[in-house]
Structures are given as C-alpha cells and as structure tokens.
Design an enzyme around this catalytic site. Structure first.
Site, PDB file in Angstrom:
ATOM      1  N   ASP A   1      12.531   4.315   4.112  1.00  0.00           N
ATOM      2  CA  ASP A   1      11.586   3.424   4.793  1.00  0.00           C
ATOM      3  C   ASP A   1      12.199   2.810   6.051  1.00  0.00           C
ATOM      4  O   ASP A   1      11.559   2.747   7.103  1.00  0.00           O
ATOM      5  CB  ASP A   1      11.177   2.269   3.860  1.00  0.00           C
ATOM      6  CG  ASP A   1      10.621   2.754   2.545  1.00  0.00           C
ATOM      7  OD1 ASP A   1      10.300   3.954   2.446  1.00  0.00           O
ATOM      8  OD2 ASP A   1      10.516   1.937   1.611  1.00  0.00           O
TER       9      ASP A   1
ATOM     10  N   ALA B 223       0.822  -1.217   0.000  1.00  0.00           N
ATOM     11  CA  ALA B 223       0.000   0.000   0.000  1.00  0.00           C
ATOM     12  C   ALA B 223       0.851   1.261   0.000  1.00  0.00           C
ATOM     13  O   ALA B 223       0.352   2.360   0.188  1.00  0.00           O
ATOM     14  CB  ALA B 223      -0.927   0.007   1.212  1.00  0.00           C
ATOM     15  N   GLY B 224       2.163   1.102  -0.191  1.00  0.00           N
ATOM     16  CA  GLY B 224       3.045   2.266  -0.146  1.00  0.00           C
ATOM     17  C   GLY B 224       3.330   2.704   1.281  1.00  0.00           C
ATOM     18  O   GLY B 224       3.847   3.798   1.510  1.00  0.00           O
TER      19      GLY B 224
ATOM     20  N   SER C  18       5.112   0.768   3.346  1.00  0.00           N
ATOM     21  CA  SER C  18       6.377   0.135   3.686  1.00  0.00           C
ATOM     22  C   SER C  18       6.266  -1.088   4.594  1.00  0.00           C
ATOM     23  O   SER C  18       6.986  -1.214   5.584  1.00  0.00           O
ATOM     24  CB  SER C  18       7.327   1.164   4.294  1.00  0.00           C
ATOM     25  OG  SER C  18       8.629   0.713   4.081  1.00  0.00           O
TER      26      SER C  18
ATOM     27  N   TYR D 239       9.885   3.590 -11.883  1.00  0.00           N
ATOM     28  CA  TYR D 239      10.818   4.010 -10.836  1.00  0.00           C
ATOM     29  C   TYR D 239      12.235   4.076 -11.408  1.00  0.00           C
ATOM     30  O   TYR D 239      12.953   5.060 -11.239  1.00  0.00           O
ATOM     31  CB  TYR D 239      10.744   3.021  -9.659  1.00  0.00           C
ATOM     32  CG  TYR D 239      11.667   3.327  -8.499  1.00  0.00           C
ATOM     33  CD1 TYR D 239      11.338   4.307  -7.560  1.00  0.00           C
ATOM     34  CD2 TYR D 239      12.869   2.648  -8.349  1.00  0.00           C
ATOM     35  CE1 TYR D 239      12.174   4.574  -6.494  1.00  0.00           C
ATOM     36  CE2 TYR D 239      13.720   2.916  -7.283  1.00  0.00           C
ATOM     37  CZ  TYR D 239      13.363   3.879  -6.367  1.00  0.00           C
ATOM     38  OH  TYR D 239      14.209   4.149  -5.310  1.00  0.00           O
TER      39      TYR D 239
ATOM     40  N   GLU E  84      16.748  -5.224   1.161  1.00  0.00           N
ATOM     41  CA  GLU E  84      15.709  -4.786   0.214  1.00  0.00           C
ATOM     42  C   GLU E  84      16.287  -4.601  -1.185  1.00  0.00           C
ATOM     43  O   GLU E  84      15.684  -4.995  -2.175  1.00  0.00           O
ATOM     44  CB  GLU E  84      15.057  -3.488   0.708  1.00  0.00           C
ATOM     45  CG  GLU E  84      14.068  -2.891  -0.278  1.00  0.00           C
ATOM     46  CD  GLU E  84      12.656  -2.768   0.246  1.00  0.00           C
ATOM     47  OE1 GLU E  84      12.436  -2.920   1.461  1.00  0.00           O
ATOM     48  OE2 GLU E  84      11.760  -2.532  -0.582  1.00  0.00           O
TER      49      GLU E  84
HETATM   50  P1  ADP Z   1       5.184  -1.884   0.630  1.00  0.00           P
HETATM   51  O1  ADP Z   1       6.538  -1.914   1.255  1.00  0.00           O
HETATM   52  O2  ADP Z   1       4.781  -0.516   0.219  1.00  0.00           O
HETATM   53  O3  ADP Z   1       4.130  -2.521   1.458  1.00  0.00           O
HETATM   54  P2  ADP Z   1       6.524  -3.583  -1.248  1.00  0.00           P
HETATM   55  O4  ADP Z   1       6.146  -4.094  -2.605  1.00  0.00           O
HETATM   56  O5  ADP Z   1       7.780  -2.842  -1.096  1.00  0.00           O
HETATM   57  O6  ADP Z   1       5.274  -2.729  -0.723  1.00  0.00           O
HETATM   58  O7  ADP Z   1       6.596  -4.811  -0.248  1.00  0.00           O
HETATM   59  C1  ADP Z   1       5.505  -5.718  -0.147  1.00  0.00           C
HETATM   60  C2  ADP Z   1       6.055  -7.138  -0.150  1.00  0.00           C
HETATM   61  O8  ADP Z   1       6.841  -7.376   1.025  1.00  0.00           O
HETATM   62  C3  ADP Z   1       4.980  -8.179  -0.090  1.00  0.00           C
HETATM   63  O9  ADP Z   1       4.477  -8.474  -1.384  1.00  0.00           O
HETATM   64  C4  ADP Z   1       5.699  -9.370   0.528  1.00  0.00           C
HETATM   65  O10 ADP Z   1       6.474 -10.048  -0.438  1.00  0.00           O
HETATM   66  C5  ADP Z   1       6.659  -8.700   1.491  1.00  0.00           C
HETATM   67  N1  ADP Z   1       6.089  -8.622   2.841  1.00  0.00           N
HETATM   68  C6  ADP Z   1       5.757  -7.517   3.512  1.00  0.00           C
HETATM   69  N2  ADP Z   1       5.259  -7.799   4.730  1.00  0.00           N
HETATM   70  C7  ADP Z   1       5.263  -9.130   4.843  1.00  0.00           C
HETATM   71  C8  ADP Z   1       4.867 -10.061   5.864  1.00  0.00           C
HETATM   72  N3  ADP Z   1       4.357  -9.639   7.029  1.00  0.00           N
HETATM   73  N4  ADP Z   1       5.019 -11.373   5.609  1.00  0.00           N
HETATM   74  C9  ADP Z   1       5.532 -11.791   4.450  1.00  0.00           C
HETATM   75  N5  ADP Z   1       5.919 -10.989   3.456  1.00  0.00           N
HETATM   76  C10 ADP Z   1       5.787  -9.668   3.630  1.00  0.00           C
HETATM   77 MG    MG Z   2       8.366  -1.407   0.307  1.00  0.00          MG
END
Ligand code: ADP
Ligand code: MG
Length: 400
Positions: A191, A137-138, A140, A243, A179
């Site tokens: 982040d 959802a952006g 982080s 990006y 990351e």
């Molecule tokens: P954002 O950081 O904005 O939420 P990202 O695309 O950078 O979006 O990161 C989302 C990804 O991080 C998810 O698709 C998943 O692969 C991983 N992730 C985040 N939180 C979890 C979690 N609690 N358990 C497993 N994977 C997670």
């Molecule tokens: Mg992220």
C-alpha cells in the site's frame, strides 16, 4: 464513463483547498503547505506481499490531503473530516512516542514513531486532513494518510527523503512501521509503495522480496478500455483473524518446505505433496499461481497485449475465492455481474471479506457493467455499491 452516478475523485487543487480551509478554520492561521498521497488498487498479486512475492498496484486518483505546519514546541494537533464530521486530537510528541495513541489518531501521529525508529526526530506539528479515499474500502486510506503526513513531516523537518526514489523507499518503510504498530501485525508494504513510488500512467511492479520496483506502462484509454473500481461497501469484521490465519498457514508451509518464503517454491506439485492437509495445500497453490499470474500479466502489458490480461484477472479471483477463501458474497456478485454484462475480466482486490472489486471493461460497455452490478446488488438486498472509473494516478507530493 457516461454514467452520472460514477464517483469522482477530487482534483489536486480541490483537495489542497479543502485541507487548507479546514486547517485555517481549526487553527486560525494558514498552513505552511499541503501534501497529498493517493490510495491504491492492486491489479493483480493478492496475498503475495507477505510471501516475498510480486504485486502490481496503481495509485488511485483519490488521495488524502494533509495541510500542515511545523511547531517549535512538542505539541501535536490533529484534525480530520471523517464521514462529514470533524474529529480532533491534541497531545504531545512524548505521548506519541510512548505509544499512547490508538485508533484513527494513530495512523497520523504514529508516523512520528516511524520516523523516530528510523533515526529521524520530528518536531511538534499541526495537521488538518481531508480525504476522498473511501475509508475501509480496501483502497488503502490508511497508507494514504500515513504517506501524506510522512511527506509533510519529511519537508517541514528537513529530512529531504521524498526527493528521490531511494529516499521514498525509506519513507515507505517508515509508513509501514507506523501501520504495523497501529494494527499490531506485520503488513507487506504494497500500500505504502503504491502511494509513494508510482508514476502517473504506470502500474508499479513491486518485488516484495527485495522491495525493488519497475514502472509498467498501463494506458487503458489508448486501447479503448476502462478500469472500474467497485466498492462493495461490505466490511466483514472477520478480516483480522482471517488475515493472521492465512499468514500463519503460509509461514507453516514455508517452514515445512525449508524455505524463507513461498516465493522460493520452484516445483508446485512437489510442494503440495508435502503439505499436511488440503487447506494448507490450497493456500500454497494460490500464492504460487498468483505470483506466476503477476509475471504473465506484466509480460502481456510489456508486449502491448492489454486485452489478453483478462483471463488472468478471472483466474486470480477464482483462486482467491476457492483456494485462499478470502472472498465473500458481495465480491462474488460484483464480479459475476460485471462479467455477465461484458467486463473482459473482473476480480476482488485487496485483502478480501468485503472491500472492493475491479473490472476491466471496454469503455463502451462501462455504463452497462455498472448498471448490471447495481441491479444485482438490489436483487440480493445488498447496500448500493460505489463505482469509480479510474486511471493510474500520481504518487504523493506537495500540492500547495
Ligand atoms: P483501508 O486502508 O482499506 O481504507 P484500513 O482499515 O486499513 O482500511 O484503514 C482505515 C482506517 O484508517 C480508518 O478507520 C481510520 O482509522 C484511518 N484513516 C484513514 N484515513 C483517515 C483520515 N483521512 N482521517 C482519519 N483517519 C483515517
Ligand atoms: Mg489499510
């Protein structure tokens, strides 16, 4: 907020229980401890981090909870509840260090290689993850999970980096390295710094040139204000290529100007005159004016003039939409609807192409602003947004 449909974050106690319960359920023993680390929302300063610029995130009350135990062998077991389903993985440190892990697992397991590259050897471990940070959802969720696991390993393996801000800055670098390897592109560190280096009730002024920080008072309630985070739930897959292309434009512009980063530009007019085309000029204009807006925003907060930051938020949105071209219909509709219902300022936040918007509202107008955004979403046929009323949360820590 007065609106029953506002999403609420878990308390630290709730999150710690959920993660410990999942751990016990999966591994038939209690965890050694539970560590939490928050998601973030950036108040202003977007697409400035990789330009050596300034940004101003707050930690969200929403966090990822990692229940963990150390193991004496080289096995790593991971489980996480994602969208209500428990997903699991089991492997070894060797596999992880050979970069054999991909996808969601890499955000957790990859912390091991972040530590390894910084000179710290992790032992095997078991981890169970529960999170109330919305994924993708952006806000982080990725840094939240990296930082929660990094805090757990830091304590379980006795590195002790979390004890002070200098050590935490090192943990930030470790999580950033994780990351960057997972997503295959360098990110700016905003982040992870927000997740590990913020203080409750403060926004974090982060200077991405030298990673120095300053805590900026951000007490909205005292001024009768509220910050709404509007998760548009739009996830446009354009994100990656876009990006990379924005970064490439900035690097090209810096090379043409003979500077390391766009932060070094003193004379915007002269810099723009040297750009090869209108698009690159617009990209540079966004970055330079956005860095200035962060400075102005902080100066107003320091002077106790919270209400006056609103025009800066609006200008930031317009600049991201028109000059940087990273907004989308869902973000523009959320921002316009919020403003028309009385929001003082509203802007997209995060990388763009979906994700979330923020709106600064008088507490008394909070419900009306939410209703207006929801009504406009229905009218446009968008899926219903999720709206959170947030206050600046705490940085990551052991919670159980
Ligand atoms: P954002 O950081 O904005 O939420 P990202 O695309 O950078 O979006 O990161 C989302 C990804 O991080 C998810 O698709 C998943 O692969 C991983 N992730 C985040 N939180 C979890 C979690 N609690 N358990 C497993 N994977 C997670
Ligand atoms: Mg992220």
């Amino acid at each position: 907020t007065g609106s029953p449909s506002t999403e609420t974050a878990w308390s630290r106690g709730q999150g710690a229980c959920k993660a410990a319960d999942l751990f016990t359920e999966q591994y038939a023993t209690a965890p050694h401890g539970v560590w939490a680390s928050p998601g973030r929302v950036n108040l202003i300063g977007e697409h400035t981090d990789y330009n050596g610029g300034l940004c101003l995130p707050i930690a969200l009350p929403h966090a990822t909870y990692a229940a963990m135990s150390r193991r004496d062998d080289d096995v790593v077991r991971i489980c996480s509840r994602v969208h209500g389903e428990v997903v699991t993985w089991q492997g070894t440190l060797g596999e992880i260090l050979r970069r054999k892990v991909k996808g969601w697992i890499a955000y957790t397991a990859g912390v091991v290689w972040g530590f390894h590259d910084a000179g710290y050897q992790c032992t095997g471990f078991d981890v169970a993850l529960e999170s109330c940070v919305p994924l993708g959802a952006g806000l982080s969720s990725s840094a939240a999970v990296e930082c929660a696991v990094a805090l757990g390993l830091d304590e379980l393996d006795g590195f002790g980096l979390a004890a002070d801000d200098r050590g935490r800055a090192e943990l930030v670098d470790i999580a950033v390295a994780t990351e960057n390897t997972v997503v295959g592109a360098p990110t700016g560190g905003l982040d992870q710094a927000a997740s590990l280096r913020t203080q409750e009730g403060r926004a974090l002024l982060l200077d991405c040139l030298d990673t120095s920080t300053r805590q900026v008072p951000f007490d909205l309630a005292a001024s009768g204000l509220q910050l709404l985070v509007i998760d548009t739930r739009a996830r446009h897959s354009l994100n990656d290529g876009q990006y990379a292309s924005r970064r490439a434009s900035c690097e090209q512009a810096a090379a043409l100007l003979g500077v390391d980063t766009l932060r070094q530009i003193d004379d915007l007019g002269a810099a723009i005159a040297m750009m090869p085309d209108a698009t690159t000029a617009a990209r540079v204009r966004h970055v330079v004016t956005e860095i200035q807006r962060v400075q102005d925003f902080v100066a107003l907060m320091d002077a106790g003039r919270v209400l006056d930051v609103s025009p800066l938020m609006n200008e930031s949105h317009e600049s991201l939409r028109d000059d940087y071209e990273v907004s989308c219909a869902e973000l523009d509709v959320a921002v316009a609807a919020a403003r028309s219902a009385g929001a003082l300022g509203a802007r997209m936040t995060g990388g763009g192409f979906g994700g979330s918007a923020i709106a600064l509202v008088r507490e008394v107008d909070g419900a009306a602003v939410q209703d207006a955004v929801r009504a406009q979403y229905r009218e446009h046929g968008f899926i219903a947004p999720k709206i959170h009323g947030v206050t600046p949360g705490r940085s990551g820590a052991r919670v159980s």
